[in-house]
Motif scaffolding. Structure first.
Motif, PDB file in Angstrom:
ATOM      1  N   GLU A 270       0.544  -1.446   0.227  1.00 54.36           N
ATOM      2  CA  GLU A 270       0.016  -0.131   0.144  1.00 54.36           C
ATOM      3  C   GLU A 270       0.719   1.080  -0.212  1.00 54.36           C
ATOM      4  N   VAL A 271       2.262   0.979   0.119  1.00 54.54           N
ATOM      5  CA  VAL A 271       2.803   2.157   0.970  1.00 54.54           C
ATOM      6  C   VAL A 271       4.385   2.026  -0.545  1.00 54.54           C
ATOM      7  N   ALA A 272       5.285   3.025  -0.720  1.00 50.01           N
ATOM      8  CA  ALA A 272       6.347   3.026  -1.506  1.00 50.01           C
ATOM      9  C   ALA A 272       6.927   4.660  -1.003  1.00 50.01           C
ATOM     10  N   LEU A 273       8.259   3.798  -0.887  1.00 44.79           N
ATOM     11  CA  LEU A 273       9.075   5.664  -1.193  1.00 44.79           C
ATOM     12  C   LEU A 273      10.277   5.740  -2.039  1.00 44.79           C
ATOM     13  N   LEU A 274      10.507   6.892  -2.009  1.00 46.45           N
ATOM     14  CA  LEU A 274      11.978   6.950  -3.069  1.00 46.45           C
ATOM     15  C   LEU A 274      12.137   8.785  -2.970  1.00 46.45           C
ATOM     16  N   ASN A 275      13.790   8.255  -3.590  1.00 48.16           N
ATOM     17  CA  ASN A 275      14.296   9.353  -3.315  1.00 48.16           C
ATOM     18  C   ASN A 275      14.775  10.747  -4.625  1.00 48.16           C
ATOM     19  N   THR A 276      13.701  11.345  -4.032  1.00 47.64           N
ATOM     20  CA  THR A 276      14.235  12.053  -6.397  1.00 47.64           C
ATOM     21  C   THR A 276      16.013  12.203  -6.596  1.00 47.64           C
ATOM     22  N   GLY A 277      16.911  12.161  -5.794  1.00 48.22           N
ATOM     23  CA  GLY A 277      18.270  11.691  -6.683  1.00 48.22           C
ATOM     24  C   GLY A 277      18.332  10.810  -7.220  1.00 48.22           C
ATOM     25  N   LEU A 278      16.711  10.143  -7.361  1.00 46.91           N
ATOM     26  CA  LEU A 278      17.584   8.917  -8.237  1.00 46.91           C
ATOM     27  C   LEU A 278      17.442   9.226  -9.457  1.00 46.91           C
TER      28      LEU A 278
ATOM     29  N   ASP B 168      16.011   3.825 -23.981  1.00 49.86           N
ATOM     30  CA  ASP B 168      17.630   4.754 -23.961  1.00 49.86           C
ATOM     31  C   ASP B 168      16.473   5.682 -22.790  1.00 49.86           C
ATOM     32  N   GLN B 169      16.089   6.138 -23.160  1.00 49.37           N
ATOM     33  CA  GLN B 169      15.127   7.627 -22.067  1.00 49.37           C
ATOM     34  C   GLN B 169      15.470   6.855 -20.986  1.00 49.37           C
ATOM     35  N   LEU B 170      14.849   5.809 -20.828  1.00 46.93           N
ATOM     36  CA  LEU B 170      14.885   5.175 -18.877  1.00 46.93           C
ATOM     37  C   LEU B 170      15.795   4.830 -18.467  1.00 46.93           C
ATOM     38  N   HIS B 171      16.549   4.144 -19.407  1.00 40.52           N
ATOM     39  CA  HIS B 171      18.405   4.419 -18.898  1.00 40.52           C
ATOM     40  C   HIS B 171      19.102   5.543 -18.952  1.00 40.52           C
ATOM     41  N   THR B 172      18.585   6.401 -19.416  1.00 39.16           N
ATOM     42  CA  THR B 172      19.567   7.819 -18.977  1.00 39.16           C
ATOM     43  C   THR B 172      18.838   8.161 -18.316  1.00 39.16           C
ATOM     44  N   LEU B 173      17.921   8.463 -17.715  1.00 40.98           N
ATOM     45  CA  LEU B 173      16.516   8.998 -16.432  1.00 40.98           C
ATOM     46  C   LEU B 173      17.306   7.514 -15.284  1.00 40.98           C
ATOM     47  N   LEU B 174      17.227   6.642 -15.111  1.00 35.05           N
ATOM     48  CA  LEU B 174      17.511   6.067 -13.583  1.00 35.05           C
ATOM     49  C   LEU B 174      18.442   4.926 -14.139  1.00 35.05           C
ATOM     50  N   PRO B 175      19.503   5.241 -13.895  1.00 37.44           N
ATOM     51  CA  PRO B 175      20.860   4.225 -14.837  1.00 37.44           C
ATOM     52  C   PRO B 175      21.644   3.023 -13.451  1.00 37.44           C
TER      53      PRO B 175
ATOM     54  N   TYR C 123      13.234  -7.852   5.291  1.00 37.31           N
ATOM     55  CA  TYR C 123      13.172  -7.488   4.000  1.00 37.31           C
ATOM     56  C   TYR C 123      13.024  -8.925   2.391  1.00 37.31           C
ATOM     57  N   GLU C 124      13.014  -8.517   1.756  1.00 38.33           N
ATOM     58  CA  GLU C 124      12.281  -9.020   0.320  1.00 38.33           C
ATOM     59  C   GLU C 124      13.031  -8.503  -0.765  1.00 38.33           C
ATOM     60  N   PHE C 125      14.287  -9.361  -1.360  1.00 37.32           N
ATOM     61  CA  PHE C 125      14.752  -8.152  -2.996  1.00 37.32           C
ATOM     62  C   PHE C 125      13.736  -8.946  -4.060  1.00 37.32           C
ATOM     63  N   LEU C 126      13.210  -8.169  -4.841  1.00 34.57           N
ATOM     64  CA  LEU C 126      12.384  -8.320  -5.641  1.00 34.57           C
ATOM     65  C   LEU C 126      13.700  -8.557  -7.053  1.00 34.57           C
ATOM     66  N   PHE C 127      13.362 -10.125  -7.737  1.00 35.01           N
ATOM     67  CA  PHE C 127      14.681  -9.823  -8.246  1.00 35.01           C
ATOM     68  C   PHE C 127      13.549 -10.411  -9.565  1.00 35.01           C
ATOM     69  N   PRO C 128      13.995 -10.203 -10.996  1.00 32.87           N
ATOM     70  CA  PRO C 128      15.143  -9.480 -11.706  1.00 32.87           C
ATOM     71  C   PRO C 128      15.370  -7.872 -11.813  1.00 32.87           C
ATOM     72  N   GLU C 129      13.992  -7.364 -11.976  1.00 34.81           N
ATOM     73  CA  GLU C 129      14.028  -6.441 -12.151  1.00 34.81           C
ATOM     74  C   GLU C 129      14.753  -5.643 -11.588  1.00 34.81           C
ATOM     75  N   PHE C 130      15.493  -4.424 -12.886  1.00 35.89           N
ATOM     76  CA  PHE C 130      15.808  -3.184 -11.910  1.00 35.89           C
ATOM     77  C   PHE C 130      14.611  -2.508 -11.894  1.00 35.89           C
TER      78      PHE C 130
ATOM     79  N   ARG D 116      14.433   0.875 -13.205  1.00 34.15           N
ATOM     80  CA  ARG D 116      13.920   0.815 -14.543  1.00 34.15           C
ATOM     81  C   ARG D 116      13.091   0.117 -15.083  1.00 34.15           C
ATOM     82  N   THR D 117      12.963  -1.055 -15.562  1.00 36.47           N
ATOM     83  CA  THR D 117      12.405  -1.729 -15.575  1.00 36.47           C
ATOM     84  C   THR D 117      10.961  -2.181 -14.913  1.00 36.47           C
ATOM     85  N   VAL D 118      11.035  -1.480 -13.629  1.00 40.66           N
ATOM     86  CA  VAL D 118       9.528  -1.717 -13.035  1.00 40.66           C
ATOM     87  C   VAL D 118       8.661  -0.774 -13.724  1.00 40.66           C
ATOM     88  N   LEU D 119       9.484   0.565 -14.246  1.00 42.66           N
ATOM     89  CA  LEU D 119       9.099   1.875 -14.557  1.00 42.66           C
ATOM     90  C   LEU D 119       8.431   1.525 -16.113  1.00 42.66           C
TER      91      LEU D 119
END
Length: 461
Positions: A310-318, A331-338, A435-442, A444-447
Motif C-alpha cells: 500500500e505504501v512506497a518511498l523513493l528519493n528524488t536524487g534517483l 534509452d530514455q529510461l536508462h538515462t533517467l534511471l541508470p 526485507y525481501e529482494f524483488l528480482f530480477p528487475e531494476f 527502470r525495468t519496473v517503471l
C-alpha cells in the motif's frame, strides 16, 4: 634467472573512454616483452550497466572488448554477479576467449560452481615455473541469494584452497574482488599466497605494498591505471623477489581515432536502446510537480504495484531527468534511471515505521543536497524522500498509513529500492525490517513495465 610480469586491470565499470589506451598498452606490453613471460588478468567489475552499450548488450559488448586482450585469467565483480539476472550471467561468457576463475559463488540449485567458472588455473612458463591462480568476488548474500546464487565468505574456503594449490605450484596468485581490508586480513592469515591483486574498493597502490611478506597490488578504478607485478625466480623456480607498480592511463599515448571509437561505443548503445519502444505518454512527466504529471509519483505507483504494498518511498536524487510527452524508449529510461538497483519489500511493526519516518524527517534537510557514492547509486545527490501512501504530521510528530494513524504493534509492508537498506541515515530499514529482494528487475525495468501497461503503444494506432 626468470622474470615473469603480471599485468592487471580492474573495476573498469564500463568506462570505455579509457579502453583504447588500455588495450594498446596491454597489447604493446604483451608483444614487447616476448622474451619474458607476460600474463594478463582482470579482477572484475569490467561491466557496469550505467553505460548504454553494456545495458543494450547485456554485457556482451564488454566481453568482446576483453577478447581483444586475450586475458589469461579473469574473475567477476559484484557488477557482473548481481548486476545481471542469473540467466544473463550464465551466458555472459559464452563467447569469451579467456578462463574465469571463481571460488566462492555457487548455484543454489546444484550447489556447484557455475559451468562458466573453474576453481583454479595453473599456467606453466617456458622455463617450467608453475603459477597458480585462485579468485573470489565480494560476498553479498542478501542480493546474491534472491538471484539464485550461494555466495560464500573467503574464510570458509580460501585456507583449504590455498593449501591444496600451494603444493602444485611455484607461485600462488590470488585475484581478489574483496576489497582492501579483506586483502590485508588474507595476507596476515595466509602468507602462503605470494601475490594478492586487489580490487572492489578502488584502492590504488602506486608501488604495491608488502604485508606479512605477501605482495599486494591495486590499480584504482575506471581504467585510470594499469597494474604490473614483476616476479623474479631462480633456476629452481624459487621466488626471490616481487615488485609492483602502476601506469597512469592519462599519460599513455593517444591516437587520433581514439575519440571516435569511444564516441561509437556510446552512440551504438544509445541507438540500440532507442530501438526498444516502451510507451506513448499523453503528457510530460516532470520533476517540478507532485500531481498527475509527476515522474516521481508515477514511479512510486509502479514500485508500489510491483511490491504489492500500500505504501512506497523513493528519493528524488534517483531521477536524472524527465520524460517528455510522446513516444518513450528504453534509452530514455536508462538515462533517467541508470542505477543497477532492485526493489525490496520491507515489513516492519508500526512503531518501527514511525521511527524510520522520524529518521528521514530528522535528516531531510541534510540529505537534500547530500552527495552519494556507491551502493549502486549512479546519480549525484540523495535528494528528498517522497512517500506514497504515507503522511507525516510534523506538528504533532504523528505518522499516518493510508490516512489512518499507525498502530504500534501492527505489521506494515512498503516497497522501496535496495540502496536505502544500506544507506546509513535510515538504519531502521535494515535493523528493524524484514526485507525481501524483488528480482530480477531494476527500478527502470519496473517503471518501463508500468508505463507500457498504463500508456500502451497501441494508443499510436
Amino acid at each position: 634467472m626468470e622474470k615473469i610480469r603480471i599485468l592487471h586491470t580492474n573495476d573498469l565499470h564500463s568506462h570505455f573512454e579509457n579502453w583504447p589506451k588500455i588495450r594498446r598498452f596491454l597489447q604493446e606490453q604483451q608483444q614487447s616483452l616476448e622474451e619474458e613471460q607476460v600474463l594478463t588478468v582482470d579482477l572484475g567489475d569490467f561491466a557496469d550497466r550505467w553505460h548504454p552499450l553494456t545495458e543494450a548488450s547485456d554485457g556482451q559488448a564488454n566481453v568482446e572488448l576483453m577478447n581483444q586482450i586475450h586475458y589469461d585469467v579473469v574473475t567477476i565483480g559484484n557488477n557482473e554477479g548481481i548486476g545481471n539476472a542469473k540467466q544473463v550471467l550464465n551466458h555472459l561468457y559464452d563467447h569469451a576467449n579467456f578462463d574465469i576463475v571463481l571460488d566462492n559463488l555457487y548455484d543454489r540449485q546444484t550447489l556447484k560452481l557455475p559451468e562458466w567458472a573453474q576453481i583454479s588455473k595453473i599456467i606453466e612458463t617456458e622455463q617450467g615455473t608453475k603459477i597458480g591462480f585462485l579468485a573470489m568476488t565480494a560476498p553479498f548474500p542478501l542480493t546474491y541469494a534472491p538471484n539464485g546464487w550461494d555466495v560464500r565468505q573467503w574464510t570458509e574456503l580460501l585456507p583449504e584452497l590455498v593449501h591444496q594449490l600451494r603444493e602444485q605450484v611455484d607461485v600462488l596468485v590470488f585475484l581478489s574482488h574483496l576489497g582492501i581490508t579483506e586483502d590485508h586480513l588474507i595476507a596476515e592469515e595466509l602468507p602462503q599466497i605470494d601475490v594478492i591483486l586487489g580490487s572492489h574498493t578502488h584502492h590504488h597502490f602506486p608501488n604495491g605494498k608488502l604485508v606479512n611478506g605477501v605482495q599486494l597490488a591495486a590499480a584504482g578504478r575506471y581504467g585510470k591505471y594499469v597494474g604490473e607485478v614483476t616476479l623474479l625466480l631462480d633456476d629452481s623456480h624459487q621466488l626471490l623477489k616481487t615488485t609492483a607498480q602502476t601506469f597512469a592511463t592519462e599519460v599513455m599515448p593517444e591516437q587520433p581515432e581514439d575519440n571516435q571509437e569511444i564516441f561509437q561505443y556510446m552512440e551504438t548503445g544509445h541507438r540500440l536502446l532507442q530501438e526498444k519502444k516502451v510507451a506513448w505518454l499523453p503528457h510530460d512527466l516532470t520533476l517540478n510537480n507532485f500531481d498527475e504529471e509527476s515522474l516521481v509519483l508515477e514511479t512510486l505507483e509502479a514500485v508500489r504495484q510491483r511490491g504489492g504494498t500500500e505504501v512506497a518511498l523513493l528519493n528524488t536524487g534517483l531521477f536524472l531527468g524527465e520524460l517528455p510527452k510522446g513516444l518513450i524508449n528504453q534509452d530514455q529510461l536508462h538515462t533517467l534511471l541508470p542505477h543497477p538497483m532492485r526493489l525490496i519489500r520491507v515489513s516492519m511493526r508500526g512503531q518501527d515505521i514511525v521511527r524510520m519516518v522520524l529518521e528521514i524527517e530528522k535528516n531531510r534537510l541534510f540529505l537534500r543536497n547530500y552527495t552519494i557514492v556507491g551502493m549502486g547509486f549512479r546519480g549525484k545527490i540523495f535528494g528528498e524522500v517522497i512517500y506514497d501512501g504515507l503522511t507525516y504530521d510534523a506538528t504533532n510528530h504523528v505518522v499516518f498509513w493510508q490516512g489512518k494513524m499507525i498502530e504500534s504493534d501492527k505489521e506494515y509492508s512498503f516497497t522501496t529500492v535496495d540502496h536505502l537498506m544500506f544507506f546509513p541515515f535510515i538504519p531502521s530499514i535494515e535493523i528493524a525490517g524484514q526485507y525481501e529482494f524483488l528480482f530480477p528487475e531494476f527500478i527502470r525495468t519496473v517503471l518501463a513495465k508500468h508505463l507500457m501497461e498504463k500508456y500502451p503503444l497501441s494508443a499510436l494506432e
